[in-house]
Design a protein around this motif. Structure first.
Motif, mmCIF file in Angstrom:
data_model
loop_
_atom_site.group_PDB
_atom_site.id
_atom_site.type_symbol
_atom_site.label_atom_id
_atom_site.label_comp_id
_atom_site.label_asym_id
_atom_site.label_seq_id
_atom_site.Cartn_x
_atom_site.Cartn_y
_atom_site.Cartn_z
ATOM 1 N N PHE A 2 0.841 -1.194 0.000
ATOM 2 C CA PHE A 2 0.000 0.000 0.000
ATOM 3 C C PHE A 2 0.878 1.247 0.000
ATOM 4 C CE2 PHE A 2 -3.057 -3.061 1.447
ATOM 5 C CZ PHE A 2 -4.319 -2.529 1.190
ATOM 6 N N GLN A 3 0.349 2.325 -0.574
ATOM 7 C CA GLN A 3 1.002 3.632 -0.537
ATOM 8 C C GLN A 3 0.321 4.483 0.530
ATOM 9 O OE1 GLN A 3 0.256 5.945 -4.054
ATOM 10 N NE2 GLN A 3 1.195 7.798 -3.209
ATOM 11 N N PRO A 4 1.057 4.980 1.526
ATOM 12 C CA PRO A 4 0.438 5.855 2.534
ATOM 13 C C PRO A 4 0.299 7.282 2.001
ATOM 14 C CG PRO A 4 2.736 5.455 3.100
ATOM 15 C CD PRO A 4 2.462 4.660 1.850
ATOM 16 N N ILE A 5 -0.834 7.894 2.293
ATOM 17 C CA ILE A 5 -1.097 9.279 1.898
ATOM 18 C C ILE A 5 -1.592 10.025 3.136
ATOM 19 C CG2 ILE A 5 -2.480 10.807 0.435
ATOM 20 C CD1 ILE A 5 -2.688 8.461 -1.561
ATOM 21 N N LYS A 6 -0.972 11.145 3.444
ATOM 22 C CA LYS A 6 -1.319 11.885 4.650
ATOM 23 C C LYS A 6 -2.425 12.906 4.350
ATOM 24 C CE LYS A 6 1.855 9.672 6.864
ATOM 25 N NZ LYS A 6 1.491 8.585 7.781
ATOM 26 N N ARG A 7 -3.451 12.871 5.190
ATOM 27 C CA ARG A 7 -4.570 13.789 5.053
ATOM 28 C C ARG A 7 -4.799 14.524 6.373
ATOM 29 N NH1 ARG A 7 -8.161 13.598 1.025
ATOM 30 N NH2 ARG A 7 -10.019 13.791 2.332
ATOM 31 N N ALA A 8 -5.550 15.603 6.291
ATOM 32 C CA ALA A 8 -5.866 16.402 7.467
ATOM 33 C C ALA A 8 -7.371 16.400 7.687
ATOM 34 C CB ALA A 8 -5.372 17.839 7.288
ATOM 35 N N LEU A 9 -7.776 16.206 8.922
ATOM 36 C CA LEU A 9 -9.153 16.455 9.326
ATOM 37 C C LEU A 9 -9.181 17.869 9.880
ATOM 38 C CD1 LEU A 9 -12.045 15.331 9.755
ATOM 39 C CD2 LEU A 9 -11.320 14.709 12.073
ATOM 40 N N ARG A 26 -20.539 23.265 14.552
ATOM 41 C CA ARG A 26 -19.206 23.057 13.982
ATOM 42 C C ARG A 26 -19.343 22.370 12.625
ATOM 43 N NH1 ARG A 26 -20.168 19.700 17.961
ATOM 44 N NH2 ARG A 26 -19.334 21.159 19.485
ATOM 45 N N MET A 27 -18.293 22.501 11.834
ATOM 46 C CA MET A 27 -18.260 21.911 10.490
ATOM 47 C C MET A 27 -16.871 21.335 10.274
ATOM 48 S SD MET A 27 -18.980 23.977 6.968
ATOM 49 C CE MET A 27 -18.651 23.312 5.334
ATOM 50 N N LEU A 28 -16.806 20.163 9.679
ATOM 51 C CA LEU A 28 -15.531 19.502 9.427
ATOM 52 C C LEU A 28 -15.380 19.166 7.954
ATOM 53 C CD1 LEU A 28 -16.682 18.144 12.407
ATOM 54 C CD2 LEU A 28 -14.290 17.476 12.382
ATOM 55 N N LEU A 29 -14.140 18.934 7.550
ATOM 56 C CA LEU A 29 -13.844 18.455 6.200
ATOM 57 C C LEU A 29 -12.504 17.743 6.232
ATOM 58 C CD1 LEU A 29 -11.494 20.550 5.026
ATOM 59 C CD2 LEU A 29 -13.462 22.013 4.631
ATOM 60 N N GLY A 30 -12.246 16.957 5.197
ATOM 61 C CA GLY A 30 -10.977 16.262 5.063
ATOM 62 C C GLY A 30 -10.269 16.697 3.797
ATOM 63 N N VAL A 31 -8.941 16.769 3.861
ATOM 64 C CA VAL A 31 -8.168 17.194 2.698
ATOM 65 C C VAL A 31 -6.779 16.580 2.766
ATOM 66 C CG1 VAL A 31 -7.426 19.303 3.895
ATOM 67 C CG2 VAL A 31 -7.320 19.212 1.398
ATOM 68 N N THR A 32 -6.250 16.184 1.616
ATOM 69 C CA THR A 32 -4.879 15.697 1.544
ATOM 70 C C THR A 32 -3.917 16.854 1.814
ATOM 71 O OG1 THR A 32 -5.519 14.012 -0.055
ATOM 72 C CG2 THR A 32 -3.194 14.582 0.044
ATOM 73 N N LEU A 33 -2.877 16.590 2.602
ATOM 74 C CA LEU A 33 -1.971 17.662 3.012
ATOM 75 C C LEU A 33 -1.313 18.357 1.827
ATOM 76 C CD1 LEU A 33 -0.222 16.084 6.141
ATOM 77 C CD2 LEU A 33 -1.998 17.839 6.090
ATOM 78 N N THR A 83 -4.074 14.732 11.920
ATOM 79 C CA THR A 83 -3.513 14.200 10.677
ATOM 80 C C THR A 83 -3.853 12.716 10.590
ATOM 81 O OG1 THR A 83 -1.688 15.781 10.740
ATOM 82 C CG2 THR A 83 -1.408 13.860 9.342
ATOM 83 N N VAL A 84 -4.304 12.302 9.415
ATOM 84 C CA VAL A 84 -4.792 10.939 9.212
ATOM 85 C C VAL A 84 -4.030 10.314 8.050
ATOM 86 C CG1 VAL A 84 -6.812 9.518 8.731
ATOM 87 C CG2 VAL A 84 -7.079 11.677 9.961
ATOM 88 N N ALA A 85 -3.659 9.048 8.183
ATOM 89 C CA ALA A 85 -3.027 8.329 7.082
ATOM 90 C C ALA A 85 -4.071 7.453 6.392
ATOM 91 C CB ALA A 85 -1.880 7.463 7.587
ATOM 92 N N VAL A 86 -4.165 7.579 5.079
ATOM 93 C CA VAL A 86 -4.978 6.664 4.289
ATOM 94 C C VAL A 86 -4.023 5.859 3.406
ATOM 95 C CG1 VAL A 86 -6.966 8.203 4.335
ATOM 96 C CG2 VAL A 86 -5.380 8.329 2.428
ATOM 97 N N TYR A 87 -4.500 4.721 2.934
ATOM 98 C CA TYR A 87 -3.610 3.794 2.233
ATOM 99 C C TYR A 87 -4.285 3.294 0.957
ATOM 100 C CZ TYR A 87 -1.512 3.844 6.872
ATOM 101 O OH TYR A 87 -0.955 4.255 8.059
ATOM 102 N N VAL A 88 -3.489 3.210 -0.105
ATOM 103 C CA VAL A 88 -4.013 2.799 -1.409
ATOM 104 C C VAL A 88 -3.057 1.792 -2.040
ATOM 105 C CG1 VAL A 88 -4.682 3.554 -3.717
ATOM 106 C CG2 VAL A 88 -5.104 5.043 -1.753
ATOM 107 N N ARG A 89 -3.622 0.734 -2.618
ATOM 108 C CA ARG A 89 -2.847 -0.198 -3.435
ATOM 109 C C ARG A 89 -3.568 -0.341 -4.752
ATOM 110 N NH1 ARG A 89 -2.132 -6.467 -2.025
ATOM 111 N NH2 ARG A 89 -3.822 -6.649 -3.532
ATOM 112 N N ASP A 90 -2.896 0.090 -5.819
ATOM 113 C CA ASP A 90 -3.557 0.170 -7.124
ATOM 114 C C ASP A 90 -3.643 -1.163 -7.839
ATOM 115 O OD1 ASP A 90 -4.597 2.676 -7.508
ATOM 116 O OD2 ASP A 90 -2.670 3.537 -8.029
#
Length: 336
Positions: free
Chosen positions: A160-167, A299-306, A324-331
């Motif tokens: 998997f490839q880790p991708i860092k995102r922000a809440l 309150r209002m939230l959103l997620g976005v890749t760093l 900060t949240v890590a998501v993972y992808v394997r193509d």
């Protein structure tokens, strides 16, 4: 005397090592068809972090609905779940599902007393193997564990490839309901096909494209819009799905849903590529802020890749980093 102490310490170390091996050998990876009897222990551990992220009202809703929601999920034939069993108790669990031919990890939690033993890696191995057997070549994990854990090594071991995102989060007040909403209008059912095309075009060369398999075909994008409107992700007041128009066509869209009675979430914001950089995204997000504030959201939230340049806009409109949240992808499946 020194020699006796060294021998005693060596003996204690050997006993501890043997005990650790014994404990690990008693753990069994088991496929689950229902939530374990000790699921209340999971919920009790997850609620404090959920409260920090989303607020007390959202946590109460989470506590009241999670067990039923996960039970319904586990009953679906396309869902795979594994638990690590020790002395009759499920001490860790992971849930995965197949959607549009893509395998998704949607839940993971290990009970506090059993962390730092690498159980997440064992649970992931079971889910990945099951998804591969079902024909999945693309795998995604966007689940956010509600405890402190770094899963990079476990996922990277499965290619998997880790991708860092922000809440990100923004407080809302009555004054926000007075914000200018520009030329945005509610998205009608008739707008959906054109809005789906905007999503498709916006993500054609987007750096986050790899995260959004459902936005890579028009039919899947349209299905997402319809499932969203139907409330699959949370309650959606009609005013919270909005579009902008240009020369009679759809130029941008935003979609928001409720997490609870006082917390909203900006699920998707997209602008047609040819019209980006003209303030349309700002207009749409500001309109959703105003609409959520007008309905009493606190309150209002959103997620976005760093790495996404849109994070500058979000900060400018008052959103700040929560976690900060890590998501993972394997193509594709690794070559054997």
């Amino acid at each position: 005397w020194t020699t006796r102490v060294q021998h005693r310490h060596a003996g204690e170390g050997l006993r501890l090592a043997r005990r650790a091996v014994t404990l690990i050998s008693m753990q069994i990876l088991k496929k689950l068809s229902a939530l374990p009897e000790n699921f209340p222990n999971y919920l009790g551990e997850m609620l404090p972090e959920y409260t920090v992220l989303y607020g007390e009202c959202a946590a109460q809703h989470y506590a009241a609905t999670l067990e039923a929601s996960l039970s319904t999920t586990l009953a679906h034939p396309g869902v795979t779940a594994y638990g690590m069993v020790s002395k009759g108790d499920v001490i860790g669990m992971m849930i995965a599902l197949m959607r549009y031919g893509v395998g998704e990890i949607v839940f993971v939690h290990v009970l506090q007393a059993h962390r730092e033993q690498g159980l997440e890696a064992d649970l992931l191995r079971g889910c990945v193997e099951a998804l591969e057997q079902q024909g999945a070549t693309r795998l995604v994990s966007e689940t956010m564990p509600l405890y402190a854990v770094n899963l990079d090594a476990a996922f990277i071991a499965h290619d998997f490839q880790p991708i860092k995102r922000a809440l990100m989060r923004r407080a809302l007040s009555h004054e926000d309901s007075l914000l200018a909403q520009g030329l945005t209008t509610p998205m009608s059912v008739e707008d959906e096909p054109a809005a789906a095309l905007v999503l498709l075009d916006a993500y054609a060369d987007h750096p986050d494209r790899v995260l959004h398999h459902e936005l890579q075909q028009h039919d899947a994008s349209l299905s997402l819009l319809r499932r969203f409107r139907a409330g699959e992700f949370g309650a959606v007041p009609p005013e919270w799905m909005r579009v902008t128009r240009h020369q009679g066509g759809c130029s941008g869209l935003i979609m928001g849903h409720a997490i609870s009675d006082d917390t909203g979430y900006a699920f998707q914001l997209a602008v047609a590529p040819a019209l980006q950089g003209q303030g349309i995204g700002r207009c749409l997000l500001q309109a959703l802020v105003a609409k959520m504030a007008a309905t009493g959201m606190q309150r209002m939230l959103l997620g976005v890749t760093l790495s996404n340049p849109a994070i500058v806009l979000y900060r400018d409109l008052g959103f700040s980093l929560v976690r900060t949240v890590a998501v993972y992808v394997r193509d594709e499946a690794p070559k054997k």
